[in-house]
Design an enzyme around this catalytic site. Sequence first.
Site, PDB file in Angstrom:
ATOM      1  N   TRP A 182       0.860  -1.186   0.000  1.00 47.07           N
ATOM      2  CA  TRP A 182       0.000   0.000   0.000  1.00 47.07           C
ATOM      3  C   TRP A 182       0.893   1.231   0.000  1.00 47.07           C
ATOM      4  O   TRP A 182       1.864   1.288   0.748  1.00 47.07           O
ATOM      5  CB  TRP A 182      -0.924   0.041   1.228  1.00 47.07           C
ATOM      6  N   GLU A 223      -3.000  -3.042  -2.564  1.00 47.64           N
ATOM      7  CA  GLU A 223      -4.183  -2.487  -1.882  1.00 47.64           C
ATOM      8  C   GLU A 223      -4.533  -1.109  -2.435  1.00 47.64           C
ATOM      9  O   GLU A 223      -3.760  -0.166  -2.323  1.00 47.64           O
ATOM     10  CB  GLU A 223      -3.894  -2.387  -0.370  1.00 47.64           C
ATOM     11  N   ASP A 256      -9.588  -3.397   1.065  1.00 45.57           N
ATOM     12  CA  ASP A 256      -9.792  -2.816   2.397  1.00 45.57           C
ATOM     13  C   ASP A 256     -11.184  -2.205   2.362  1.00 45.57           C
ATOM     14  O   ASP A 256     -11.455  -1.319   1.535  1.00 45.57           O
ATOM     15  CB  ASP A 256      -8.703  -1.763   2.660  1.00 45.57           C
ATOM     16  N   HIS A 259     -11.916   1.513   1.943  1.00 50.09           N
ATOM     17  CA  HIS A 259     -11.280   2.212   0.828  1.00 50.09           C
ATOM     18  C   HIS A 259     -12.144   2.392  -0.400  1.00 50.09           C
ATOM     19  O   HIS A 259     -11.635   2.503  -1.514  1.00 50.09           O
ATOM     20  CB  HIS A 259      -9.994   1.471   0.421  1.00 50.09           C
ATOM     21  N   HIS A 283      -8.447  -6.386   4.094  1.00 45.49           N
ATOM     22  CA  HIS A 283      -8.203  -5.600   5.297  1.00 45.49           C
ATOM     23  C   HIS A 283      -9.581  -5.304   5.840  1.00 45.49           C
ATOM     24  O   HIS A 283     -10.330  -4.517   5.239  1.00 45.49           O
ATOM     25  CB  HIS A 283      -7.491  -4.287   4.974  1.00 45.49           C
ATOM     26  N   ASP A 291     -13.532   8.601   7.697  1.00 44.93           N
ATOM     27  CA  ASP A 291     -12.485   7.734   8.250  1.00 44.93           C
ATOM     28  C   ASP A 291     -12.659   6.306   7.764  1.00 44.93           C
ATOM     29  O   ASP A 291     -13.770   5.811   7.639  1.00 44.93           O
ATOM     30  CB  ASP A 291     -12.517   7.755   9.784  1.00 44.93           C
ATOM     31  N   ASP A 293     -10.825   3.713   9.238  1.00 43.04           N
ATOM     32  CA  ASP A 293     -10.081   2.830  10.150  1.00 43.04           C
ATOM     33  C   ASP A 293     -10.682   2.681  11.541  1.00 43.04           C
ATOM     34  O   ASP A 293      -9.946   2.508  12.511  1.00 43.04           O
ATOM     35  CB  ASP A 293      -8.637   3.331  10.266  1.00 43.04           C
ATOM     36  N   ASP A 323      -7.406  -4.302   9.921  1.00 43.29           N
ATOM     37  CA  ASP A 323      -6.683  -3.039   9.754  1.00 43.29           C
ATOM     38  C   ASP A 323      -7.511  -1.884  10.293  1.00 43.29           C
ATOM     39  O   ASP A 323      -8.397  -1.383   9.609  1.00 43.29           O
ATOM     40  CB  ASP A 323      -6.353  -2.807   8.268  1.00 43.29           C
TER      41      ASP A 323
END
Length: 414
Positions: A182, A223, A256, A259, A283, A291, A293, A323
């Site tokens: 990434w 990624e 992910d 994303h 992920h 956000d 995460d 993640d």
Amino acid sequence: MSEGYLIAKKLYAEYGVDTDAAIAKLRDIPVSIHCWQGDDVVGLDGGGAASGGIQTTGNYPGRARNFEELKADIKKAFSLMPGKKRLNLHASYAVLDGERVDRDKYLPKHFEPWVKFAKELGLQGVDFNPTMFSHKNVKDGLTLSSPDENIRKFWIDHCISCLRIAEYFADEFKSACLVNIWIPDGFKDVPADRLTPRLRLKDSLDKILACGYDKSKVTVAVESKVFGIGVESYTVGSNEFYQNYAAKNDICCLLDNGHYHPLEFVSDKIPALLAFYDKVALHVTRGVRWDSDHVVLLEDELKEIAKEIVRNDAVEKVKIGLDYFDASINRLSAWVTGQRAMQKALLYALLINHKELKRVQDMADFTALMVKQEEYKALPFGMVWREYLKSENLAEEYLAEIRNYENIILKERK
Ligand code: RNT
Ligand code: ZN
């Protein structure tokens, strides 16, 4: 067996679901747990706080400040997680012991202490990530796509050294290592050239893959991301770029689920990729507005992701990694809650008679499909979950233990 479990077992049996078999299967699905929740993605090699479009917010006391503290926290957190575990490391967690060596020259020996530790914990394997952020060679926000040849060379060499380290991990654990690439590369505002940075990234990736790594030991994944903080307008490593690159070069895509645009779902992308790839990496995270995460929780999309893995017989094919990073709460609780949520989702998916639901779908009986899917939601899933935890010598309640660790260990860290 508890009385509750016996009732649950009976009820699920009415749907043609064997709860004992589901528990046995769940125990065998490995989840790769990220080391970076413990120290807010700071790492051990002096790079400092995460940069490049990712940010940890919050200042809850107790961040692991060094290798020893991070190991202690991982050990404690992992002891509260059921199931098969792998450790997901970033290159910035190299244990350098004062040696002056930069990321393009990292060697397996810089990760030996991690291997020793992972073996002590009885983990199934280690996965790995080049760290192409939090470093002076991220020039003008670019790494593998930089117009500066020296910068590109530095990061290519970093990735190649990571592949060597990954081969070492695979040898040590007799288990293939996933190396996930990434990069933060992108632009805050409207670029004048969207193609050339991508051509440079393509060329860099070609050079990395040409190093001659052992494909039976190392799975390389790429990624993509839609945007990052400060790089809102353009991402070099976009979804289309990496999916095509991976397909043409016989490597793996890593999805992910933080994303993509909010109305795109990774649960729908998994089967799309399974039609073409023998492996898909994940992920697992939780996106909240801007956000990507937040701590993973047992939400609908997580259940859908788990269903796609389970009902497509893709437990071996889909590499599940976590993640997320939250610094506003006890970091161990973030780790454990997210890992348990992933396991819960997998169990939820294992407790569905997919064959029957597929049959109903193929008959175009969408009435029954809707009604049946709703029935599952009110089955005593929690009882099966508790039985699983019991079989792993764990209890549903773990807050008290984490609080205790906080009071004794974390509070001392100023
Ligand atoms: C960033 C990517 C990347 C990182 C970790 C630390 O948006 O998701 O995977 O979070 O490598
Ligand atoms: Zn990620």
